[in-house]
Write a protein that holds these residues in place. Structure first.
Motif, PDB file in Angstrom:
ATOM      1  N   ALA A  18      35.563 -41.286   4.042  1.00 40.50           N
ATOM      2  CA  ALA A  18      34.918 -41.098   2.740  1.00 40.50           C
ATOM      3  C   ALA A  18      35.150 -39.669   2.235  1.00 40.50           C
ATOM      4  N   THR A  19      35.060 -38.699   3.112  1.00 42.38           N
ATOM      5  CA  THR A  19      35.303 -37.311   2.720  1.00 42.38           C
ATOM      6  C   THR A  19      36.744 -37.123   2.267  1.00 42.38           C
ATOM      7  N   ALA A  21      38.741 -39.409   1.109  1.00 40.90           N
ATOM      8  CA  ALA A  21      38.957 -40.156  -0.134  1.00 40.90           C
ATOM      9  C   ALA A  21      38.444 -39.377  -1.348  1.00 40.90           C
ATOM     10  N   THR A  22      37.286 -38.743  -1.208  1.00 42.83           N
ATOM     11  CA  THR A  22      36.752 -37.989  -2.346  1.00 42.83           C
ATOM     12  C   THR A  22      37.617 -36.780  -2.674  1.00 42.83           C
ATOM     13  N   ARG A  23      38.330 -36.265  -1.682  1.00 47.70           N
ATOM     14  CA  ARG A  23      39.232 -35.137  -1.936  1.00 47.70           C
ATOM     15  C   ARG A  23      40.579 -35.597  -2.493  1.00 47.70           C
ATOM     16  N   VAL A  25      41.362 -38.659  -4.161  1.00 46.56           N
ATOM     17  CA  VAL A  25      41.375 -39.499  -5.359  1.00 46.56           C
ATOM     18  C   VAL A  25      41.762 -38.734  -6.630  1.00 46.56           C
ATOM     19  N   PRO A  26      41.242 -37.543  -6.890  1.00 49.42           N
ATOM     20  CA  PRO A  26      41.657 -36.840  -8.112  1.00 49.42           C
ATOM     21  C   PRO A  26      43.165 -36.566  -8.156  1.00 49.42           C
TER      22      PRO A  26
END
Length: 115
Positions: A18-19, A21-23, A25-26
């Motif tokens: 999850a960490t 992915a949040t980094r 995705v942008p």
């Protein structure tokens, strides 16, 4: 909560994914184009808003009507603000403010002055 190693490994893997992915995705979504104006506005204004929330959170338990009347907190905030406006160095401001506040509170400087 279980101490099962497999359970802990699964939790660690999910949190790591999850960490990541949040980094990532942008970069995936905005690889070939500029981000929307709203996202740029959020990017610009989010750090000061977070710092303001931290200051408010830190001041929530101050006893304003009893000695030392929040003076160490306000003195430190003023000193950090002045130092930051002068030097424009966030790390210097953070470490100096933390050290100054801890020194004032541990030595009980303002309690001796006010009562």
């Amino acid at each position: 909560m279980t101490d099962d190693p497999v359970h802990l490994l699964i939790i660690t893997a999910v949190v790591a994914l999850a960490t990541f992915a949040t980094r990532a995705v942008p970069f995936v979504f905005f690889n070939n184009r500029a981000p929307p104006e709203m996202l740029s506005t959020i990017e610009k204004n989010l750090p000061p808003m977070i710092l303001l929330l931290l200051v408010i959170y830190c001041l929530k338990d101050v006893q304003w009507l009893s000695v030392p009347y929040g003076v160490p907190e306000m003195f430190t905030i003023a000193a950090v603000t002045g130092l930051h406006l002068w030097k424009r160095n966030a790390m210097l401001s953070i470490f100096t403010g933390t050290g100054m506040y801890m020194l004032l509170v541990q030595l009980d400087v303002f309690r001796m002055i006010f009562g």
